[in-house]
Motif scaffolding. Structure first.
Motif, short mmCIF file in Angstrom:
data_model
loop_
_atom_site.label_atom_id
_atom_site.label_comp_id
_atom_site.label_asym_id
_atom_site.label_seq_id
_atom_site.Cartn_x
_atom_site.Cartn_y
_atom_site.Cartn_z
N ILE A 60 0.87 -1.18 0.00
CA ILE A 60 0.00 0.00 0.00
C ILE A 60 0.90 1.22 0.00
O ILE A 60 1.74 1.37 0.89
CB ILE A 60 -0.92 0.02 1.23
N LYS A 61 0.72 2.07 -1.02
CA LYS A 61 1.56 3.27 -1.13
C LYS A 61 0.82 4.46 -0.52
O LYS A 61 -0.31 4.74 -0.89
CB LYS A 61 1.90 3.55 -2.59
N THR A 62 1.47 5.13 0.42
CA THR A 62 0.89 6.35 1.01
C THR A 62 1.97 7.43 0.98
O THR A 62 3.16 7.10 0.82
CB THR A 62 0.47 6.12 2.49
N PRO A 63 1.58 8.70 1.15
CA PRO A 63 2.59 9.76 1.16
C PRO A 63 3.65 9.53 2.25
O PRO A 63 4.78 10.00 2.14
CB PRO A 63 1.78 11.03 1.44
N LYS A 64 3.28 8.80 3.32
CA LYS A 64 4.21 8.56 4.43
C LYS A 64 5.15 7.38 4.17
O LYS A 64 6.06 7.13 4.96
CB LYS A 64 3.44 8.30 5.72
N GLY A 65 4.88 6.60 3.11
CA GLY A 65 5.73 5.44 2.81
C GLY A 65 4.91 4.23 2.41
O GLY A 65 3.68 4.32 2.28
N ASP A 66 5.61 3.12 2.23
CA ASP A 66 4.96 1.89 1.75
C ASP A 66 4.67 0.96 2.92
O ASP A 66 5.52 0.77 3.80
CB ASP A 66 5.88 1.15 0.77
N THR A 67 3.48 0.37 2.89
CA THR A 67 3.12 -0.63 3.91
C THR A 67 2.82 -1.95 3.23
O THR A 67 1.93 -2.01 2.38
CB THR A 67 1.85 -0.18 4.69
N PRO A 68 3.55 -3.02 3.59
CA PRO A 68 3.22 -4.32 2.99
C PRO A 68 2.09 -5.01 3.77
O PRO A 68 1.98 -4.84 4.98
CB PRO A 68 4.53 -5.11 3.12
N ILE A 69 1.27 -5.78 3.04
CA ILE A 69 0.29 -6.68 3.69
C ILE A 69 0.54 -8.06 3.08
O ILE A 69 0.58 -8.20 1.85
CB ILE A 69 -1.17 -6.26 3.41
N SER A 70 0.71 -9.07 3.94
CA SER A 70 1.00 -10.40 3.40
C SER A 70 -0.26 -11.26 3.34
O SER A 70 -1.23 -11.02 4.07
CB SER A 70 2.10 -11.08 4.20
N PHE A 71 -0.23 -12.23 2.45
CA PHE A 71 -1.33 -13.19 2.31
C PHE A 71 -0.74 -14.50 1.81
O PHE A 71 0.44 -14.55 1.43
CB PHE A 71 -2.41 -12.66 1.36
N GLN A 72 -1.54 -15.57 1.85
CA GLN A 72 -1.03 -16.90 1.50
C GLN A 72 -1.64 -17.39 0.19
O GLN A 72 -2.83 -17.19 -0.06
CB GLN A 72 -1.40 -17.92 2.61
#
Ligand code: ZN
Length: 281
Positions: A81-93
């Motif tokens: 997830i790209k936001t102005p504050k930086g990137d956040t990963p979300i994991s899934f299987q």
């Protein structure tokens, strides 16, 4: 009576905002649904393997619909997830799915072993198709409530490991619906025509843009009745079923792409699959 009407009116918008989504299936060739938080916040920008991902709403929450390629690695995967504050990963299987093999006999040998001139055409085709498939249209809502494009018999399922004249080729990247040549093909949902053309393997082809990287493709057609740029409503006729390109008989080969990835079209018409499959019996 008046009270009843008022009640109905207050209930109706809730139903109108309910979205029909493709079924989730966390396997290669499937779709993963990932909740992203409150839909009152701005729509998040999501990426998977460097491609933008479709984000829709369900129950007042943002929801990513991630297309998983047939050659995906099993186990843990990430979206970003790209936001102005930086990137956040979300994991899934991603779980395994065994797709069966299919052996087909093609009479036209050049459709299995193309000559040098055919190879040139195939690589030119790929450039045109790749350009069309990289289409991204920013739009707030995407119509994911699909109807089957053809009322016919399911003749080849998505993902089959394919052998043409005993030679291993790419797996089957779409869903085949067999119907007699000339049967009308309908737009499964609201869409815009990206491009039309005649291609070596795919024959007469129409590609539709449903928005946010959701693209559908219609191959082996006899006639094409639409033009690039044309806006279509669900049920509008694109053209007719045929046997142009690499085929063993008349059918629609139907592709669906999410984030530039071919996924199983059956997930978009889950409620219709049993009816179409019954035509095989
Ligand atoms: Zn096919």
């Amino acid at each position: 009576m008046m009270i009843k009407c008022l009640l109905l009116l207050s209930i109706l918008p809730v139903y109108a905002s309910a979205v029909s989504l493709p079924d989730p299936l966390a396997v290669p060739g499937g779709i993963v649904h990932i909740p992203l938080g409150d839909a009152k916040l701005p729509m998040p920008q999501v990426f998977y393997q460097n491609h933008r991902v479709l984000v829709t709403q369900q129950n007042f929450k943002w929801l990513a619909l991630v297309g998983i390629p047939l050659d995906a690695t099993l186990g843990q995967q990430n979206i970003t997830i790209k936001t102005p504050k930086g990137d956040t990963p979300i994991s899934f299987q991603i779980m395994d799915k065994k797709y069966p093999a299919q052996y087909l006999k093609i009479k036209n040998k050049r459709m299995v072993n193309p000559n040098a001139a055919d190879e040139k055409r195939i690589s030119d085709d790929r450039i045109i198709l790749n350009k069309a498939l990289s289409t991204w249209t920013e739009q707030a809502t995407v119509d994911t409530d699909f109807i089957p494009p053809v009322e016919g018999r399911l003749s080849s399922l998505f993902g089959l490991k394919r052998f043409f004249n005993k030679q291993a080729k790419d797996p089957h990247g779409g869903l085949d619906i067999a119907a007699s040549a000339g049967t009308p093909i309908k737009a499964p949902a609201t869409a815009r025509v990206i491009d039309t053309g005649n291609f070596y393997y795919n024959g007469n082809t129409v590609l539709l843009d449903h928005g946010q990287g959701l693209i559908s493709g219609y191959f082996h057609m006899t006639e094409i009745h639409v033009k690039p740029g044309q806006q279509l409503k669900q049920g509008d006729i694109l053209g007719t079923v045929g046997k142009t390109g690499r085929v063993t008989g008349p059918h629609l080969h139907w592709n669906i792409y999410l984030n530039n990835t071919k996924i199983d079209p059956a997930l978009f018409i889950a409620r219709d699959i049993a009816r179409l499959d019954a035509r095989n019996k």
